[in-house]
Design a protein around this motif. Structure first.
Motif, short mmCIF file in Angstrom:
data_model
loop_
_atom_site.label_atom_id
_atom_site.label_comp_id
_atom_site.label_asym_id
_atom_site.label_seq_id
_atom_site.Cartn_x
_atom_site.Cartn_y
_atom_site.Cartn_z
N ASP A 33 11.36 48.17 34.66
CA ASP A 33 12.34 49.19 34.29
C ASP A 33 13.62 48.48 33.84
N GLU B 134 16.60 50.07 33.62
CA GLU B 134 17.73 50.93 34.00
C GLU B 134 18.89 50.15 34.65
N ALA C 186 14.14 57.38 30.17
CA ALA C 186 13.85 56.08 30.77
C ALA C 186 13.10 55.19 29.78
#
Ligand code: SF4
Length: 323
Positions: free
Chosen positions: A207, A209, A194
């Protein structure tokens, strides 16, 4: 604010007895160039500010510097990108972002604890690398083990992600200290772990992602669509650190072996408007910055970078080509 190292730059200009100087900077830093301009002009130096975009140290304004017979090119916002000797004397000013790390520290600690991260890799670009040691010490005091790659000092240099790759196995996640999604996305696309952005401009941690998944989906769509194309355009980018005729010719040869028609194109600034002028081409391969193909939102034909082109051709075929 940014540290443009006025005294160091002025000394370099003086020691080289430079009379004509060209200064280039990314668009976001151009607004801070006035003091540097005045500092050098007051010494009797003829300073030219480049209005062109500057995407990295792979994009040196060497041709413009040669045209104005500059004695020195000053590249703001980057470190030297590769070992190639510049065509003109060049100094690099990383432009350290001046901010107080404590403002974002608590958010980083809370975010990492919420994600259950115990060991974290720390990386940053030119503007923030200088903060990594301090950030590491502060995280450690908060019970999170920091890992900074010794070989690179955690520096992400353009699209070279060695600083993140080198620590990937030793950490649960990587934190990129800096603004925007560009570098963090590049890191995320090369790592299995991550990647989080600690953004001192927005004072938030986020994040990457979701964006990574979107880009990967677009990338595989492009490769699948390109496989159906009969006519390809290979775009050779002329920017100093991006020009790669050899790769373009390898890919051309590989496509021709598959029975595809290939048209060679050359350009300095590549975007959809430029390549859309060739409607008879069904798919494009950009031999240059790998991010052009990934980051443009408006491409409505498949556009691949070199790595995607090799995926399209298949590893074996590329290896055969290189023999
Ligand atoms: S990502 Fe593109 S602009 Fe950035 S350093 Fe690499 S080639 Fe240059």
């Amino acid at each position: 604010m940014y540290d443009l190292e006025l005294e160091r730059v002025a000394k370099e200009v003086e020691s080289r007895r430079a009379r004509f100087v060209l200064v280039q900077a990314p668009d976001g830093l151009k607004q801070f160039l006035k003091d540097l301009y005045k500092r050098l002009s007051n010494e009797g130096v003829n300073v030219f500010l480049s209005a062109d975009p500057c995407y990295g140290a792979c994009d040196l304004a060497e041709n413009e510097a040669i045209l104005i017979k500059a004695d020195l090119l000053i590249n703001i916002g980057h470190f030297k990108f590769n070992d190639k000797k510049e065509k003109i004397s060049t100094i690099y000013v990383p432009a350290k972002h001046l901010f107080n790390l404590n403002f974002i520290l608590e958010k980083i600690v809370d975010f990492l604890k919420m994600k259950g991260i115990k060991r974290v890799g720390l990386v940053a670009g030119a503007q923030h690398q200088a903060y990594l040691q301090e950030l590491g010490r502060k995280l450690e005091k908060n019970g999170i083990k920091p890992v900074v790659d010794k070989a690179t000092g955690g520096l992400i240099l353009g699209c070279r992600y060695t600083a993140a790759k080198n620590v990937e196995r030793a950490v649960d996640a990587v934190v990129y200290l800096g603004g925007g999604d560009f570098h963090a996305l590049g890191i995320a696309l090369t790592l299995e772990k991550a990647v989080y952005i600690a953004d001192p401009y927005r004072n938030e941690v986020r994040d990457i992602e979701k964006l990574k998944k979107k880009i990967l989906a677009k990338r595989w769509w492009s490769i699948a669509e390109a496989a159906k194309a009969k006519t390809f355009g290979i775009v050779l980018v002329t920017k100093s650190g991006q020009f790669n005729k050899e790769a373009a010719m390898h890919i051309k040869s590989g496509l021709e072996k598959l029975g595809k028609e290939v048209i060679l194109i050359i350009a300095n600034d590549v975007n959809w408007e430029r390549i859309a002028a060739f409607p008879f081409i069904e798919a494009f391969i950009v031999s240059g910055c790998p991010r052009i193909a990934l980051d443009q939102e408006v491409f409505d034909k498949p556009v691949l970078n070199e790595e995607d082109a090799y995926n399209l051709l298949g590893g074996e075929r590329v290896n055969q080509l290189k023999k």
